[in-house]
Scaffold this motif. Structure first.
Motif, PDB file in Angstrom:
ATOM      1  N   THR A 466     -20.405  40.644  10.701  1.00  0.00           N
ATOM      2  CA  THR A 466     -20.189  41.682   8.951  1.00  0.00           C
ATOM      3  C   THR A 466     -18.990  42.340  10.110  1.00  0.00           C
ATOM      4  N   GLY A 467     -19.210  42.439  11.299  1.00  0.00           N
ATOM      5  CA  GLY A 467     -18.423  42.960  12.135  1.00  0.00           C
ATOM      6  C   GLY A 467     -16.790  42.685  11.792  1.00  0.00           C
ATOM      7  N   CYS A 468     -15.720  43.571  12.662  1.00  0.00           N
ATOM      8  CA  CYS A 468     -14.448  42.880  12.984  1.00  0.00           C
ATOM      9  C   CYS A 468     -14.071  41.540  13.063  1.00  0.00           C
ATOM     10  N   SER A 497     -13.796  41.779   6.654  1.00  0.00           N
ATOM     11  CA  SER A 497     -14.916  42.637   7.180  1.00  0.00           C
ATOM     12  C   SER A 497     -14.449  44.305   7.125  1.00  0.00           C
ATOM     13  N   CYS A 498     -13.556  44.770   8.143  1.00  0.00           N
ATOM     14  CA  CYS A 498     -12.997  45.839   8.290  1.00  0.00           C
ATOM     15  C   CYS A 498     -12.614  46.902   7.086  1.00  0.00           C
ATOM     16  N   THR A 499     -11.932  46.580   5.959  1.00  0.00           N
ATOM     17  CA  THR A 499     -11.595  46.879   4.672  1.00  0.00           C
ATOM     18  C   THR A 499     -12.296  46.780   3.746  1.00  0.00           C
ATOM     19  N   GLY A 500     -13.242  46.173   3.884  1.00  0.00           N
ATOM     20  CA  GLY A 500     -14.434  45.463   3.317  1.00  0.00           C
ATOM     21  C   GLY A 500     -14.433  44.904   1.387  1.00  0.00           C
ATOM     22  N   ILE A 501     -13.085  44.167   1.769  1.00  0.00           N
ATOM     23  CA  ILE A 501     -12.050  43.602   0.365  1.00  0.00           C
ATOM     24  C   ILE A 501     -12.200  42.011   0.250  1.00  0.00           C
ATOM     25  N   HIS A 502     -13.647  41.591  -0.137  1.00  0.00           N
ATOM     26  CA  HIS A 502     -13.216  40.501   0.276  1.00  0.00           C
ATOM     27  C   HIS A 502     -12.024  39.574  -1.327  1.00  0.00           C
ATOM     28  N   ARG A 503     -12.425  37.757  -0.847  1.00  0.00           N
ATOM     29  CA  ARG A 503     -11.149  37.930  -2.030  1.00  0.00           C
ATOM     30  C   ARG A 503     -12.383  37.005  -3.136  1.00  0.00           C
ATOM     31  N   ASP A 504     -11.845  36.812  -4.138  1.00  0.00           N
ATOM     32  CA  ASP A 504     -12.344  36.276  -5.144  1.00  0.00           C
ATOM     33  C   ASP A 504     -13.039  34.995  -5.161  1.00  0.00           C
ATOM     34  N   THR A 505     -13.896  34.567  -5.090  1.00  0.00           N
ATOM     35  CA  THR A 505     -14.300  33.286  -5.242  1.00  0.00           C
ATOM     36  C   THR A 505     -14.400  32.460  -6.567  1.00  0.00           C
TER      37      THR A 505
END
Length: 709
Positions: A466-468, A497-505
């Motif tokens: 969950t880190g960088c 992890s840094c931005t909290g923006i995760h790709r839509d799956t």
């Protein structure tokens, strides 16, 4: 800086100032009018040109390591020194380096497996002084003619020796290569005033210490931060391979520019390229099995943005230079964070943003285990290689293969390691034993296994962190910029992890169904063996030359490592022995229907299977019923015959020779469909077909459920 003998510090500084101006001019020729030397670039150049030192430069991809050695080569040449010798591991790297050298007015030539017809002329150019830089593949260093005739002259006359991708020298490097160890011999033969430069982007503390020690006792080490500000790292997880492939197909065009999609296996590269092409993407497969001429064509297509991506194995890795590469995607995780960093480093060298996406799968660890299983063999196997060698009469690798329990590729690797260790020597015509004492370093190999296991766990940890993500990779490489820094202090601010923006799956169910249908297309041809292994007479078997009574071209339902039938066939072969499932039988029907046989088979015969007797015999029975073929039962091994466990071609043929109880074929008036569950080398089918042909079978058509790759 060491002061040159007979000069004052002011004189040395003046020389350095003038050289730096020349170096800056050469850099602008290489990289454009706005280019300026980095401080560590100049420190390395000055150490090589003025102080004749040995240096190791560990810097991120795109930092400008090649500029250091091309500028140093040109400056040394201007001072009357001999040509620079660059040991370079890959053809793609060599082609890029030759092109870069020309931009700086450096006359460069390369000797590698792709330009064999030019070797003699290049040797003459080197001897006449017409070449400034000679790029050599590590394999050439141990070619007998090159080693004994060309290498001594290069060692005597070289102005500079460069070891590119120097982590390959180290046992601990992620891409250790036995041929690279020969570089130690080259360095040992150099004069004390010949500078040596080693460069790499991927070396942790252990590798740095190892490589620096091999170069010299007073090696200058220059290491910089490994952060890459253009790279945006993310991980997208799918347990289902078809959904993973569908997701990539749906998002590939969203990725910037053109790039590389890495797979772990050759089969995976071809399967993925086929699916993406069927969905309208401009892609092509690139693997270690791709013809060299086609590789160059595909590299050019990617450089010129004629394709969206190359779907590649690690064969497209070190040294491929496309500064504006927009993305790197991994379908399947490499087994080491260090090799992962090396591959993703291809992206974003001259762009503000590049996307790096990892799509791991649950099958990754199984693939890692397979590659680990073909590491350096046990001591008794290595000893058998030494015992098979003569002290006076050279033996080729092909001639040695029947005498040892190793296949060709592993035997070649063992011989190279023994050569570096001094126990054998490669000469014209093959290999000789030297008689030098040799010790199997079991502790060393166990430490290497432990290091590989730790790297695999680190790669799993990278996926879950969950880190960088960039900081994670930098710490795995012992980035000096993070020494003493608290965890999280080196966060990149760019990764998911840094931005909290995760790709839509989310994936469209209809698209998944279409991908599955494409992957589920069963069947491919199985090429027939055409030539018996060499040296069979040494094993008491009178087989040699062309196979005149062998199998016809066969057919296989699927590859175990494929994205399609692999996931269906693996449970069937890994589970308990049981009758063949209906879905497998139904898939076999179109594979047989599409067979381009000259004459349709009239009978079916199962090969005895020690692991899957019920599966094999039930498959043969079902195919006999469907095709209205005469069922000849099973081709059994004789009861007194030992189990067949040999891995190399010659030993396997010898173990299979005269091993079966052949059924009555007097009523067989047409080709026999010979059925097995799994085929790997093809020798079981070949020897069985030869046996049946000699017993009266008109033709033999092999059919298997699966191949490993």
């Amino acid at each position: 800086m060491t002061t040159a003998p007979g000069s004052t510090r002011n004189e040395t500084a003046a020389i350095g100032d003038g050289l730096r101006g020349n170096a800056e001019e050469l850099l602008r020729e290489l990289a454009g009018p706005a280019a300026r030397l980095r401080d560590d670039q100049w420190v390395a150049i000055e150490a090589l040109v003025v102080d004749k030192r040995r240096a190791l430069v560990v810097q991120r991809t795109g930092w400008g390591k090649s500029a250091v050695y091309f500028i140093a080569a040109k400056l040394l040449r201007a001072r009357g020194r001999g040509p620079t010798v660059i040991v370079s591991p890959l053809l793609a790297l060599m082609r890029n380096q030759v092109a870069a050298a020309r931009r700086a007015g450096v006359v460069a030539a390369t000797i590698n497996s792709g330009n064999v017809t030019e070797w003699d002329e290049i040797h003459r150019q080197v001897a006449s002084g017409a070449v400034d830089v000679l790029l050599v593949s590590p394999e050439r260093l141990n070619n007998p003619d090159f080693r004994d005739q060309v290498l001594p002259r290069l060692a005597a006359d070289a102005g500079l020796v460069v070891i590119d991708e120097a982590h390959c020298v180290s046992d601990w490097g992620h891409d250790f290569r036995p041929d690279y160890r020969r570089i130690r011999t080259l360095i040992a033969d150099l004069g004390t005033d010949v500078p040596v430069l080693a460069t790499t982007a991927t070396a942790n503390d252990r590798v740095v210490t190892d490589v620096a020690g091999q170069i010299g006792t007073d090696t200058l080490v220059l290491r910089g931060s490994l952060d890459r500000e253009s790279l945006h790292l993310s991980v997208v997880r799918f347990d289902d391979a078809v959904e993973r492939t569908t997701w990539l197909s749906g998002h590939l065009d969203e990725l910037p520019g053109s790039g590389i999609v890495y797979t772990l296996t050759v089969a995976g590269a071809h399967d993925l390229a086929d699916v993406l092409t069927s969905h309208g993407h401009r892609v092509a497969a690139y693997t270690g099995q791709t013809d060299p001429a086609e590789r160059e064509m595909l590299e050019t297509a990617l450089l010129d943005n004629e394709v969206k991506a190359l779907i590649a194995t690690s064969a497209l890795g070190m040294g491929f230079d496309k500064p504006d590469l927009g993305f790197v995607v991994h379908v399947g995780a490499p087994s080491s964070p260090i090799s992962y960093y090396q591959q993703v480093g291809r992206a974003g060298r001259a762009t503000e943003r590049a996307e790096v996406v990892l799509l791991p799968g649950p099958e990754d660890t199984r693939i890692w285990s397979y590659f680990a299983s073909v590491a350096f063999p046990r001591e008794h196997v290595v000893r058998s290689v030494l015992e098979a060698l003569d002290y006076e009469r050279p033996q080729s690798t092909a001639a040695l293969e029947p005498l040892v329990e190793l296949n060709r590729s592993r035997l070649d690797m063992v011989l190279k390691v023994l050569d570096v260790d001094g126990a054998v020597r490669r000469v014209r015509g093959g290999w000789l034993a030297t008689g030098q004492p040799w010790t199997y370093d079991a502790d060393r190999y166990e430490r290497l296994d432990a290091a590989r296991t730790a790297e695999q766990q680190a790669m799993l940890d990278y996926q879950q962190t969950t880190g960088c993500r960039m900081e994670f990779l930098r710490r795995q490489l012992d980035d000096p910029a993070l020494i003493g820094a608290a965890p999280g202090s080196g966060a990149c601010g760019r990764c998911d992890s840094c931005t909290g923006i995760h790709r839509d799956t989310t994936v469209d169910t209809e698209a998944v169904a279409a991908t599955r249908a494409r992957l589920d297309r069963p069947g491919f041809d199985l090429a027939a063996r055409k030539q018996w292994p060499t040296g069979m007479a040494k094993l008491g078997i009178s087989l040699s030359g062309k196979i005149t009574e062998g199998a016809e071209t066969g057919r296989v339902l699927g590859r175990l490592n494929s994205l399609g039938w692999g996931r269906r066939l693996r449970p069937v072969l890994d589970g308990p022995d049981a009758p063949v499932p209906d879905e497998v039988v139904q898939a076999c029907i179109p594979v047989l229907r599409e067979w381009d046989w000259t004459v349709r088979p009239t009978a079916v015969l199962a090969l005895e299977s020690p692991d899957h007797p019920v599966l094999t015999t039930s498959l043969a029975e079902r195919l006999a019923d469907i095709g209205r073929l005469r069922n000849l039962g099973t081709l059994y091994l004789r009861p007194d015959h030992p189990p067949v466990s040999a891995v190399n071609s010659a030993h396997r043929v010898a173990a299979l020779y005269d091993s079966w109880e052949v059924p009555d074929l007097s009523r067989t008036d047409g080709p026999i469909l010979l059925v097995d569950t799994l085929t790997d080398s093809g020798w079981t089918f070949t020897v069985a077909a030869w046996t049946l042909r000699r017993a009266g079978a008109p033709a033999v058509l092999p059919f298997a459920l699966a191949t490993p790759t």
